[in-house]
Design a protein around this motif. Structure first.
Motif, PDB file in Angstrom:
ATOM      1  N   ALA A  41     -11.479  10.916 -12.744  1.00  0.00           N
ATOM      2  CA  ALA A  41     -10.364  11.698 -12.228  1.00  0.00           C
ATOM      3  C   ALA A  41      -9.073  10.911 -12.406  1.00  0.00           C
ATOM      4  N   ARG A  42      -8.074  11.565 -12.957  1.00  0.00           N
ATOM      5  CA  ARG A  42      -6.744  10.986 -13.137  1.00  0.00           C
ATOM      6  C   ARG A  42      -5.724  11.903 -12.492  1.00  0.00           C
ATOM      7  N   ALA A  66      -8.729  18.091  -5.836  1.00  0.00           N
ATOM      8  CA  ALA A  66      -7.814  16.963  -6.013  1.00  0.00           C
ATOM      9  C   ALA A  66      -6.356  17.393  -5.908  1.00  0.00           C
ATOM     10  N   GLN A  67      -6.052  18.565  -6.389  1.00  0.00           N
ATOM     11  CA  GLN A  67      -4.665  19.017  -6.341  1.00  0.00           C
ATOM     12  C   GLN A  67      -4.218  19.420  -4.945  1.00  0.00           C
ATOM     13  N   ARG A  68      -5.141  19.560  -4.027  1.00  0.00           N
ATOM     14  CA  ARG A  68      -4.774  19.850  -2.635  1.00  0.00           C
ATOM     15  C   ARG A  68      -4.415  18.595  -1.844  1.00  0.00           C
ATOM     16  N   VAL A  69      -4.602  17.433  -2.429  1.00  0.00           N
ATOM     17  CA  VAL A  69      -4.251  16.185  -1.743  1.00  0.00           C
ATOM     18  C   VAL A  69      -2.729  16.035  -1.744  1.00  0.00           C
ATOM     19  N   ASP A 129      -6.866   6.552  -2.069  1.00  0.00           N
ATOM     20  CA  ASP A 129      -7.909   6.571  -1.035  1.00  0.00           C
ATOM     21  C   ASP A 129      -8.211   7.991  -0.581  1.00  0.00           C
ATOM     22  N   ASP A 130      -7.160   8.780  -0.332  1.00  0.00           N
ATOM     23  CA  ASP A 130      -7.378  10.163   0.089  1.00  0.00           C
ATOM     24  C   ASP A 130      -8.056  10.981  -1.008  1.00  0.00           C
ATOM     25  N   LEU A 131      -7.649  10.735  -2.238  1.00  0.00           N
ATOM     26  CA  LEU A 131      -8.238  11.467  -3.351  1.00  0.00           C
ATOM     27  C   LEU A 131      -9.710  11.120  -3.527  1.00  0.00           C
ATOM     28  N   THR A 142      -0.330  16.684 -10.524  1.00  0.00           N
ATOM     29  CA  THR A 142      -1.322  17.187 -11.478  1.00  0.00           C
ATOM     30  C   THR A 142      -2.546  16.289 -11.443  1.00  0.00           C
ATOM     31  N   ALA A 143      -3.690  16.886 -11.743  1.00  0.00           N
ATOM     32  CA  ALA A 143      -4.951  16.137 -11.743  1.00  0.00           C
ATOM     33  C   ALA A 143      -5.785  16.590 -12.930  1.00  0.00           C
TER      34      ALA A 143
END
Length: 246
Positions: free
Chosen positions: A201-202, A181-184, A215-217, A189-190
C-alpha cells in the motif's frame, strides 16, 4: 402479603409430592420453578446454542474448523484442448498412412521424409537439437501446469465445511483495501496491490504527520484484511509520501 395455603385437615397426611406450607417461597424464591425434590431449576438458555459466544478464530493459517482450506485448482481447459488436438491430428494422420500402406499404397511423403531425416541426421545437428529443446520445453510446461493449481488471481477464503469453498478476486480485495485506506484522515490518494503473501500500500499524505498517518493506515488495513476472512492473510507493507499542498 399472600396468606399461606390452608393446612391439611386432621385426616389428611401430606404425601411426598405435596410441599409443606410456605416451602415454595422459602426454597425457590419468587418466580423460580421447583422440581419435585424442592431444588430450583436452572434457567434454559434462550436462543440457539452458541448464539451469544463469538466464533473461534482459526489458529493456523489456512485452517478453519479442523480442516485445511486449499487454493482452487484451474481446469486448464485451453492447454488440455491444445494438447488433445495435436495428439488427435498426429494419431489420425499416422493411422491413415498405416492403413494406406497395408492396403498396398505407398507411404505419405511427410512420413518418408521424417523417417529419412531421423535415420541420416547426426545427433548434434542443429535441427535435432532445436527439436529436442522444443520438446523438452513443452514437456516442462505441461508438468508445471499439472503440478500447480493456477488461478493465482483468486484468494481462498475461510470456510466452515471441508467441501465448501469460496474465493475472492485480488482486484476486488485491492479495491476494498484502497477504499478503507482513503478514509484515513490525511490520505489524499492510495494505491494498493494485493499479492499472494503480501499487500503493498502506498499513500500520499496532504496533512498530518506522515508517521501518524502510517500507523493509522496500517491499523485500518489490518482490520479490513481481517474482515475479508482470507484463509492465508497476507502481510501488509505500508509506504507513505508527503505531497505539497496545492
Amino acid at each position: 402479603m399472600t396468606p399461606d395455603p390452608d393446612p391439611p385437615g386432621p385426616g389428611t397426611t401430606p404425601g411426598p409430592d405435596t410441599p409443606a406450607p410456605g416451602a415454595g417461597r422459602a426454597r425457590g424464591g419468587a418466580g423460580v420453578p421447583l422440581t419435585k425434590t424442592g431444588t430450583p431449576k436452572e434457567p434454559a438458555a434462550s436462543g440457539p446454542p452458541g448464539q451469544g459466544a463469538p466464533a473461534p478464530r482459526p489458529e493456523g493459517g489456512g485452517r478453519d474448523g479442523g480442516h485445511r482450506t486449499r487454493r482452487p485448482w484451474s481446469a486448464r481447459r485451453i492447454p488440455a484442448a491444445l494438447v488433445a488436438s495435436v495428439i488427435l491430428v498426429a494419431a489420425v494422420a499416422a493411422l491413415a498412412d498405416v492403413i494406406a500402406v497395408r492396403a498396398g499404397r505407398r507411404s505419405a511423403a511427410w512420413r518418408r521424409h521424417l523417417t529419412d531425416a531421423l535415420a541420416t541426421r547426426p545427433v548434434d545437428d542443429v535441427w535435432m537439437l532445436t527439436g529436442a529443446a522444443v520438446a523438452a520445453a513443452l514437456g516442462l510446461w505441461l508438468l508445471v501446469l499439472a503440478l500447480t493449481p493456477g488461478l493465482r488471481r483468486w484468494l481462498p477464503l475461510r470456510s466452515p465445511a471441508p467441501r465448501l469453498r469460496a474465493s475472492l478476486d485480488r482486484n476486488g480485495a485491492a479495491d476494498l483495501l484502497r477504499d478503507a485506506a482513503q478514509r484515513v484522515p490525511g490520505v489524499s490518494t492510495a494505491r494498493v496491490k494485493v499479492r499472494r503473501h503480501r499487500v503493498k500500500a502506498r499513500a500520499d499524505v496532504r496533512f498530518r504527520d506522515p508517521r501518524q498517518v502510517k500507523d493509522d493506515l496500517t491499523a485500518v488495513l489490518d482490520d479490513e484484511r481481517d474482515r475479508l476472512a482470507l484463509a492465508r492473510p497476507p502481510r501488509i507493507a505500508v509506504r507513505v509520501r508527503r505531497t505539497d499542498r496545492s
